[in-house]
Design a protein around this motif. Structure first.
Motif, short mmCIF file in Angstrom:
data_model
loop_
_atom_site.label_atom_id
_atom_site.label_comp_id
_atom_site.label_asym_id
_atom_site.label_seq_id
_atom_site.Cartn_x
_atom_site.Cartn_y
_atom_site.Cartn_z
N GLU A 137 24.71 46.69 29.51
CA GLU A 137 23.82 45.68 28.93
C GLU A 137 23.73 45.84 27.41
O GLU A 137 23.82 44.86 26.66
N ALA A 138 23.58 47.08 26.95
CA ALA A 138 23.48 47.33 25.51
C ALA A 138 24.80 47.03 24.80
O ALA A 138 24.81 46.50 23.69
N ALA A 139 25.91 47.37 25.45
CA ALA A 139 27.22 47.13 24.83
C ALA A 139 27.49 45.65 24.65
O ALA A 139 28.20 45.25 23.72
N GLY A 140 26.92 44.83 25.53
CA GLY A 140 27.10 43.39 25.41
C GLY A 140 26.49 42.82 24.15
O GLY A 140 26.87 41.74 23.68
N ALA A 141 25.52 43.56 23.58
CA ALA A 141 24.85 43.10 22.37
C ALA A 141 25.44 43.72 21.11
O ALA A 141 24.95 43.48 20.01
N GLY A 142 26.47 44.54 21.25
CA GLY A 142 27.10 45.16 20.09
C GLY A 142 27.28 46.65 20.28
O GLY A 142 27.45 47.13 21.39
N ALA A 143 27.23 47.41 19.18
CA ALA A 143 27.44 48.85 19.23
C ALA A 143 26.30 49.54 20.00
O ALA A 143 25.17 49.06 20.03
N VAL A 144 26.63 50.67 20.61
CA VAL A 144 25.66 51.41 21.42
C VAL A 144 25.47 52.81 20.82
O VAL A 144 26.46 53.48 20.49
N GLU A 145 24.22 53.25 20.69
CA GLU A 145 23.92 54.62 20.26
C GLU A 145 23.96 55.48 21.52
O GLU A 145 22.95 55.63 22.23
N ALA A 146 25.13 56.04 21.80
CA ALA A 146 25.34 56.74 23.08
C ALA A 146 24.41 57.93 23.25
O ALA A 146 23.86 58.14 24.33
N TYR A 147 24.21 58.71 22.18
CA TYR A 147 23.40 59.93 22.33
C TYR A 147 21.97 59.61 22.74
O TYR A 147 21.37 60.34 23.53
N PHE A 148 21.42 58.53 22.22
CA PHE A 148 20.07 58.13 22.58
C PHE A 148 19.97 57.92 24.10
O PHE A 148 19.07 58.46 24.76
N PHE A 149 20.90 57.16 24.65
CA PHE A 149 20.86 56.90 26.09
C PHE A 149 21.17 58.15 26.91
O PHE A 149 20.62 58.34 27.99
N GLU A 150 22.05 59.01 26.39
CA GLU A 150 22.37 60.23 27.13
C GLU A 150 21.18 61.19 27.14
O GLU A 150 20.98 61.94 28.11
N GLU A 151 20.38 61.19 26.08
CA GLU A 151 19.15 61.98 26.09
C GLU A 151 18.20 61.48 27.18
O GLU A 151 17.56 62.27 27.89
N LEU A 152 18.11 60.16 27.29
CA LEU A 152 17.25 59.58 28.32
C LEU A 152 17.77 59.94 29.71
O LEU A 152 16.98 60.26 30.62
N LEU A 153 19.09 59.89 29.89
CA LEU A 153 19.67 60.30 31.17
C LEU A 153 19.32 61.75 31.48
O LEU A 153 18.93 62.09 32.60
N SER A 154 19.45 62.61 30.47
CA SER A 154 19.22 64.03 30.68
C SER A 154 17.78 64.31 31.10
O SER A 154 17.53 65.08 32.03
N ILE A 155 16.82 63.66 30.46
CA ILE A 155 15.41 63.91 30.80
C ILE A 155 15.08 63.31 32.17
O ILE A 155 14.29 63.85 32.93
N GLU A 156 15.71 62.17 32.49
CA GLU A 156 15.47 61.57 33.81
C GLU A 156 16.03 62.45 34.92
O GLU A 156 15.42 62.58 35.99
N LEU A 157 17.17 63.08 34.68
CA LEU A 157 17.73 63.97 35.69
C LEU A 157 16.84 65.20 35.89
O LEU A 157 16.66 65.66 37.02
N VAL A 158 16.30 65.73 34.79
CA VAL A 158 15.35 66.83 34.92
C VAL A 158 14.15 66.40 35.76
O VAL A 158 13.68 67.11 36.64
N GLY A 159 13.66 65.19 35.48
CA GLY A 159 12.51 64.69 36.22
C GLY A 159 12.79 64.53 37.70
O GLY A 159 12.02 64.97 38.56
N VAL A 160 13.91 63.92 38.04
CA VAL A 160 14.25 63.65 39.44
C VAL A 160 14.60 64.93 40.19
O VAL A 160 14.12 65.17 41.30
N LEU A 161 15.46 65.75 39.59
CA LEU A 161 15.96 66.93 40.29
C LEU A 161 14.93 68.06 40.35
O LEU A 161 14.85 68.78 41.35
N ASN A 162 14.16 68.22 39.28
CA ASN A 162 13.30 69.40 39.18
C ASN A 162 11.81 69.12 39.35
O ASN A 162 11.06 70.03 39.72
N LEU A 163 11.38 67.90 39.06
CA LEU A 163 9.94 67.62 39.07
C LEU A 163 9.53 66.60 40.12
O LEU A 163 8.33 66.38 40.33
#
Length: 340
Positions: A137-163
């Motif tokens: 969805e973000a790529a359809g609007a132009g350039a994507v800040e990959a690290y921002f989204f990967e940080e969100l993925l990382s914290i979500e995985l901590v939340g789901v797997l560990n909390l």
């Protein structure tokens, strides 16, 4: 393990001088990449009474973290342990020797046993699918800040797997409070690690911010444990709930271990981002991965899979990814993906 032959017979690996090491920006991962290029797979940073030895060799890392499974052979100075424990308490990262072994014995069944890997696969797949959709969805609007989204993925995985909790940060495309707090304490913690006089030199406002943000993290982890104790939490299969039911650690140790799980959020995000960047820079690897996906998930022959990859055919028709279509056993067959 590669390093210059001139250093092979010496006691220590090669590395910069102490003066050079102190002038380096050790907060930048590129610094370590450059040092590896100059000195090889293993190098030394003479920054304190006990020099820091850095390795990127996968066999060494596996030996230390998995096969050896303890830190008896790699004790850290008391001042280093004390600094680590200001943030992580008695988490794995803040323990050495027999204490480290005891905690690892309590945690390993929930992370490395085959049943644990299957459980985490099922829990993580919907989160990753959500990220893929958001990136598209973000790529359809132009350039994507990959690290921002990967940080969100990382914290979500901590939340789901560990909390046992979703922060909904990917859907909302913004940092949750727990990640904002983590980023702040991580910055100050790393600064302390590089300065053995931080207690005398740290600004009072920074110390207060560290303590408040650490409290936010602790409250999040305590809430997860409290939820695991309730009737509604008896069916939870996240790490916090499983560790609670084991009763092999004290409650304080459990909260500390959950804090320790947060330690890898930034590194995980950087690893994910590096993979995305490498795939963008090397389209041939994208094609090879896509071909392997077609073989495993679509059942195509190697020739047909390669042709589909060259055309850019998606493995899953439609705009969204259904994680139920990708089983744990199938993912274990993705040899090139795992190497990548």
């Amino acid at each position: 393990v590669s390093f210059p032959m001139a250093c092979a017979a010496t006691k220590w690996p090669p590395g910069p001088t102490k003066a050079q090491a102190k002038a380096l920006d050790l907060f930048d991962i590129a610094t370590f990449e450059q040092l590896h290029e100059e000195y090889g797979d293993v190098f030394i940073l003479p920054l304190g009474e006990v020099p820091l030895v850095v390795t990127r060799h996968p066999k060494q890392i596996a030996s230390i973290l998995v096969e050896l499974g303890d830190t008896h052979a790699f004790p850290r100075p008391p001042n280093v342990i004390a600094n680590v424990q200001t943030l992580f308490g008695r988490a794995l990262i803040g323990l050495d020797g027999a204490e480290h072994s005891k905690a690892r014995t309590a945690l390993n069944p929930h992370f490395f046993a085959p049943a644990a890997l299957r459980r985490m696969h099922g829990q993580a797949a919907p989160v990753v699918a959500e990220l893929v959709d958001k990136l598209g969805e973000a790529a359809g609007a132009g350039a994507v800040e990959a690290y921002f989204f990967e940080e969100l993925l990382s914290i979500e995985l901590v939340g789901v797997l560990n909390l046992g909790h979703r922060f909904n940060s990917i859907k909302e495309a913004q940092y949750p409070l727990v990640l904002q707090s983590l980023r702040l304490v991580d910055r100050l913690f790393l600064g302390r690690a590089m300065n053995n006089k931080w207690r005398q030199q740290e600004k009072e406002t920074d110390t207060m911010a560290f303590d408040v943000s650490k409290g936010v993290l602790a409250a999040c982890f305590q809430a997860s444990l409290d939820g695991a104790k309730t009737e509604a939490g008896k069916d939870r299969t996240d790490s916090a709930a499983l560790i609670w039911r084991d009763q092999k650690l004290t409650e304080t140790e459990m909260v500390n271990q959950l804090t320790g799980f947060m330690a890898g959020v930034g590194n995980s995000a950087r690893g994910y981002t590096d993979c995305v960047a490498m795939l963008c820079e090397h389209p041939q690897y994208q094609q090879r991965i896509l071909a392997e996906l077609h073989q495993v998930f679509s059942g195509l022959s190697p020739e047909a899979a390669a042709a589909a990859a060259r055309r850019g055919d998606g493995v899953v028709p439609g705009a969204s990814v259904d994680p139920a279509q990708f089983t744990f056993d199938q993912c274990q067959q993705l040899e090139f993906v795992q190497c990548f």
